[in-house]
Write a protein that holds these residues in place. Sequence first.
Motif, short mmCIF file in Angstrom:
data_model
loop_
_atom_site.label_atom_id
_atom_site.label_comp_id
_atom_site.label_asym_id
_atom_site.label_seq_id
_atom_site.Cartn_x
_atom_site.Cartn_y
_atom_site.Cartn_z
N ARG A 307 -25.84 -26.63 -57.91
CA ARG A 307 -26.94 -26.00 -57.15
C ARG A 307 -26.80 -26.40 -55.69
N THR A 309 -26.02 -24.32 -53.17
CA THR A 309 -25.04 -23.52 -52.42
C THR A 309 -25.77 -22.48 -51.59
N ARG A 320 -18.90 -12.09 -47.80
CA ARG A 320 -17.96 -12.60 -48.80
C ARG A 320 -17.58 -14.06 -48.54
N TYR A 333 -17.36 -15.73 -52.20
CA TYR A 333 -18.20 -14.98 -53.14
C TYR A 333 -17.51 -13.68 -53.52
N ASP A 334 -17.91 -13.16 -54.67
CA ASP A 334 -17.42 -11.83 -55.04
C ASP A 334 -18.34 -10.78 -54.41
N GLU A 336 -20.58 -9.06 -55.65
CA GLU A 336 -21.96 -9.13 -56.14
C GLU A 336 -22.70 -10.38 -55.67
N GLY A 337 -22.05 -11.18 -54.87
CA GLY A 337 -22.71 -12.39 -54.35
C GLY A 337 -22.59 -13.59 -55.23
N ARG A 338 -21.72 -13.55 -56.24
CA ARG A 338 -21.52 -14.70 -57.11
C ARG A 338 -20.46 -15.63 -56.51
N LEU A 339 -20.72 -16.91 -56.60
CA LEU A 339 -19.80 -17.89 -56.04
C LEU A 339 -18.53 -17.94 -56.88
N LEU A 340 -17.38 -17.78 -56.20
CA LEU A 340 -16.09 -17.86 -56.88
C LEU A 340 -15.42 -19.22 -56.73
#
Length: 460
Positions: A307, A309, A320, A333-334, A336-340
């Motif tokens: 958590r 981030t 991105r 991020y991808d 969709e806003g998800r952390l890669l």
Amino acid sequence: MTSPISRNDSPTLPFSLDADDVPLSRDVDAGWAHTHPPTRARDNSVETAPRAAFSVQVSRRPSHEVRTAQRGEGAGKLAHDFVNIPLGSSRTLAKDSASLGTIERAITTARDIATSPRRPSNPATVAPPFGTPERTSTTARDIATAPRGPSILATDSASLRTPERTIPLRGDALVSANAVLPIPVQPTTTNGWGSSSWPPVSPPLANARFTGLPQLADVASGQQVLGSGSRGDGPRAVQTALLKMGFALHGGADGQFGPQTVRALRNFQVHARRDFPSVKPTGVLDAVTLRALDALAPEPGMRGQSRGTPPALYDGQPVRIVVALREHRTFLYDAEGRLLDIFPNASGTSATPTRAGLKVIRARLDQAAAEAAGARLWNDRHVFGTRILDLSWADGRHSAEELHGTNAPALLGADVSHGCIRHSNEAIIVLHDALSAGDRVAIVEHVDDPHLGGTRVPVS
């Protein structure tokens, strides 16, 4: 027993005089009490009260020590400077028979002090007078019967009662060999007057990365800190967690707390202050830092951060990349806003700082193009590493900044560049392959930058 008295009513000393001993005048401090013994009324008759004890002082010239000899009924050897019974109180003592027991106890103490070996090089050190015998007895009785426990500490004027005698505890005064002295106890948190409690027990660490390690258990409980020069499984576990969270640690997790670990831990502390305000960027692993790391580090077998981030929005526009300059990390991020993933970086110096704001990827250069640019601009084909992502401002202005690789990975995690944002060659390849021209990059000082977040808005 009484002190010997000669036929001419002069005191006989309980020790022999030598050339250095000078008897003082018998009139010194004797006063009216010696020449006129007090009387007391009883059954309508007057009788002479027992003669009060008084001291004849003998001084020794070289060391200025004080000896005393006693005269008077029922008196033994009494150290004048130790107990100092005022002559004026003799009438009160005569009326109260209990006071005789007080005098006897004081005489016992005085006899022990008078017969102890003298130190020839220093004057005799005795405790200052306590006052009257009643006060001396009360002090000893109160302390002897006082409750023992961690909240009771011996003061410099306290006395202890032993089966043999009352022992003064002041300065260089003598202490009995069989006396039991109080052990000073560090005070703890009190829950009321005269009561104490143990310090609160710190909860165990929750992250499986840090459990079962005595070094970290001691840090979590506040018993020690780990810093430069520390080594072992504790530092190794911390190093591994920092690497998995994307902090620069050149050389990997070797279990030795060196300059690279200090830098990485300081960068983490800068990040953690948002959610853990008591954390300070010291580069030392203390209890509050370890608690923050325990809460934010991923579980074993995972990368990233549990958590804390930053959001993948800058003033509502999706991004991105988020580059956090002060903690030296890059968040990917991808769409969709998800952390890669999270990667360590190096940013500009104070003289050539990296400028914060919303930027856009203008061009993507592969390894051949990156090496050619390095040779042309810096006469070093490896200076940009293996990839370059050229940036411009979001409004189209050229920024003269890039995301690129490096030929000096040991400098990651610091402010060392001319304004570009350096990454390891492995990280820049991942970024290059994941991003496209037109993708937005948010560059901020901290992850709590007010521009981060907001209501998502469409991007043309």
